[in-house]
Design a protein around this motif. Structure first.
Motif, PDB file in Angstrom:
ATOM      1  N   ASN A  48       0.603  -1.200  -0.206  1.00 15.58           N
ATOM      2  CA  ASN A  48       0.242   0.320   0.151  1.00 15.58           C
ATOM      3  C   ASN A  48       0.722   1.986   0.231  1.00 15.58           C
ATOM      4  O   ASN A  48       0.607   2.447  -1.159  1.00 15.58           O
ATOM      5  CB  ASN A  48      -1.073  -0.343   1.073  1.00 15.58           C
ATOM      6  N   ARG A  51       1.857   2.823  -3.442  1.00  9.47           N
ATOM      7  CA  ARG A  51       1.258   3.262  -4.802  1.00  9.47           C
ATOM      8  C   ARG A  51       0.457   4.939  -3.589  1.00  9.47           C
ATOM      9  O   ARG A  51       0.243   5.615  -4.437  1.00  9.47           O
ATOM     10  CB  ARG A  51      -0.203   1.884  -4.685  1.00  9.47           C
ATOM     11  N   TYR A  52       0.434   5.063  -2.137  1.00  3.82           N
ATOM     12  CA  TYR A  52      -0.085   5.685  -1.291  1.00  3.82           C
ATOM     13  C   TYR A  52       0.812   7.014  -1.761  1.00  3.82           C
ATOM     14  O   TYR A  52       0.427   8.072  -2.892  1.00  3.82           O
ATOM     15  CB  TYR A  52      -0.152   5.498  -0.726  1.00  3.82           C
ATOM     16  N   THR A  55       0.677   8.323  -4.940  1.00  5.15           N
ATOM     17  CA  THR A  55      -0.836   9.092  -5.051  1.00  5.15           C
ATOM     18  C   THR A  55      -0.858  10.499  -4.601  1.00  5.15           C
ATOM     19  O   THR A  55      -0.816  11.630  -5.197  1.00  5.15           O
ATOM     20  CB  THR A  55      -2.094   8.406  -4.337  1.00  5.15           C
ATOM     21  N   THR A  64      -4.721  14.394  -1.277  1.00  6.68           N
ATOM     22  CA  THR A  64      -5.019  12.691  -1.381  1.00  6.68           C
ATOM     23  C   THR A  64      -5.240  13.221   0.515  1.00  6.68           C
ATOM     24  O   THR A  64      -5.277  11.992   0.621  1.00  6.68           O
ATOM     25  CB  THR A  64      -3.604  12.621  -1.433  1.00  6.68           C
ATOM     26  N   ALA A  68      -8.083  11.668   2.129  1.00  4.22           N
ATOM     27  CA  ALA A  68      -7.574  10.317   3.852  1.00  4.22           C
ATOM     28  C   ALA A  68      -8.895  11.226   5.062  1.00  4.22           C
ATOM     29  O   ALA A  68      -9.290  10.340   5.348  1.00  4.22           O
ATOM     30  CB  ALA A  68      -6.561  10.060   3.594  1.00  4.22           C
ATOM     31  N   HIS A  84      -4.621  13.769   9.090  1.00 11.27           N
ATOM     32  CA  HIS A  84      -4.843  13.861   7.731  1.00 11.27           C
ATOM     33  C   HIS A  84      -5.041  15.007   7.515  1.00 11.27           C
ATOM     34  O   HIS A  84      -4.963  16.151   6.877  1.00 11.27           O
ATOM     35  CB  HIS A  84      -5.583  12.908   6.906  1.00 11.27           C
ATOM     36  N   ARG A 157      -6.918   5.957  -8.176  1.00  7.24           N
ATOM     37  CA  ARG A 157      -6.176   6.249  -6.672  1.00  7.24           C
ATOM     38  C   ARG A 157      -7.000   6.814  -5.271  1.00  7.24           C
ATOM     39  O   ARG A 157      -6.766   6.109  -4.557  1.00  7.24           O
ATOM     40  CB  ARG A 157      -5.035   7.528  -7.662  1.00  7.24           C
ATOM     41  N   HIS A 160      -8.200   3.677  -3.687  1.00  8.40           N
ATOM     42  CA  HIS A 160      -7.193   2.897  -3.082  1.00  8.40           C
ATOM     43  C   HIS A 160      -7.102   3.448  -1.926  1.00  8.40           C
ATOM     44  O   HIS A 160      -6.898   2.772  -0.699  1.00  8.40           O
ATOM     45  CB  HIS A 160      -6.151   2.936  -3.916  1.00  8.40           C
ATOM     46  N   VAL A 161      -6.822   4.855  -1.466  1.00  4.55           N
ATOM     47  CA  VAL A 161      -6.757   6.300  -0.208  1.00  4.55           C
ATOM     48  C   VAL A 161      -7.923   4.976   1.055  1.00  4.55           C
ATOM     49  O   VAL A 161      -8.432   5.077   1.677  1.00  4.55           O
ATOM     50  CB  VAL A 161      -6.899   7.790  -1.028  1.00  4.55           C
ATOM     51  N   MET A 164      -7.585   2.062   1.669  1.00  6.46           N
ATOM     52  CA  MET A 164      -6.495   1.769   2.209  1.00  6.46           C
ATOM     53  C   MET A 164      -6.845   2.401   4.039  1.00  6.46           C
ATOM     54  O   MET A 164      -6.635   2.132   4.853  1.00  6.46           O
ATOM     55  CB  MET A 164      -4.976   2.523   2.138  1.00  6.46           C
TER      56      MET A 164
END
Length: 204
Positions: A48, A51-52, A55, A64, A68, A84, A157, A160-161, A164
């Motif tokens: 993870n 890729r993060y 991103t 991003t 999050a 975040h 993307r 995926h966030v 994750m």
């Protein structure tokens, strides 16, 4: 070597990596290792984090961290929302020389809001911040958490966030982890953090 010894080694390794990136060792790390085990934690980070980090580069840190933040608030995770949200505040101050109109210290009152209510609040914040282009991204993050599928590479993307952060939210919330610092390299800018704190104190 015993399992507990391996867990301690992996915890130390992951804390070292985060300290190199962000300037601190997150309180979350021991709970990740306790939940996933040493090998599982290493696999999870290997799958993870690259890729993060990509991103963050491709979509930019503000977008991003916004995604999050939205995910974490919807999932009711104060720990991740603060990490975040605070990062977003610092990045905004650095780039725009003024306070972001959302105080990460208020995440307790935002966490767990219904999707529509959170979307409306976030829309108002982003418009007040002059980040009009980000409104659609906040809305799409809400929709993807509800099951909407990404329509292009950029949305993939964000998806995926969503996955994750949702996993991290579950671990942090179950463990009751208290907030610590901003989960971005900007956290190492102590002068910026001191300025941010002074400005927040000045506006009450």
């Amino acid at each position: 070597m015993g399992g507990r010894a391996v867990d301690r080694i992996v915890t130390g390794l992951l804390e070292w990596g985060c300290r190199r990136m962000w300037g601190f060792a997150p309180r979350m790390i021991p709970h990740i290792v306790a939940h996933k085990g040493a090998a599982g934690s290493l696999r999870w980070f290997a799958a993870n984090m690259p890729r993060y980090l990509t991103t963050l580069h491709v979509l930019g840190p503000a977008r991003t961290h916004l995604a999050a933040l939205v995910v974490s608030l919807l999932n009711g995770c104060v720990y991740c929302a603060y990490g975040h949200g605070y990062a977003l505040e610092l990045i905004y101050l650095r780039d725009r020389d003024r306070l972001f109109p959302f105080d990460a210290r208020a995440v307790h009152s935002w966490a767990g809001l219904p999707p529509r209510a959170l979307a409306e609040r976030m829309r108002a914040v982003l418009q007040a911040a002059g980040m009009h282009a980000e409104v659609i991204w906040a809305d799409r993050t809400v929709e993807m958490l509800a099951g909407s599928q990404p329509v292009d590479a950029a949305e993939a993307r964000i998806a995926h966030v969503v996955r994750m952060l949702s996993e991290m939210n579950a671990i942090a919330s179950a463990a009751g982890v208290e907030p610590d610092e901003a989960q971005n390299p900007v956290n190492k800018d102590h002068g910026l953090k001191e300025r941010h704190a002074a400005m927040r104190a000045g506006v009450g």
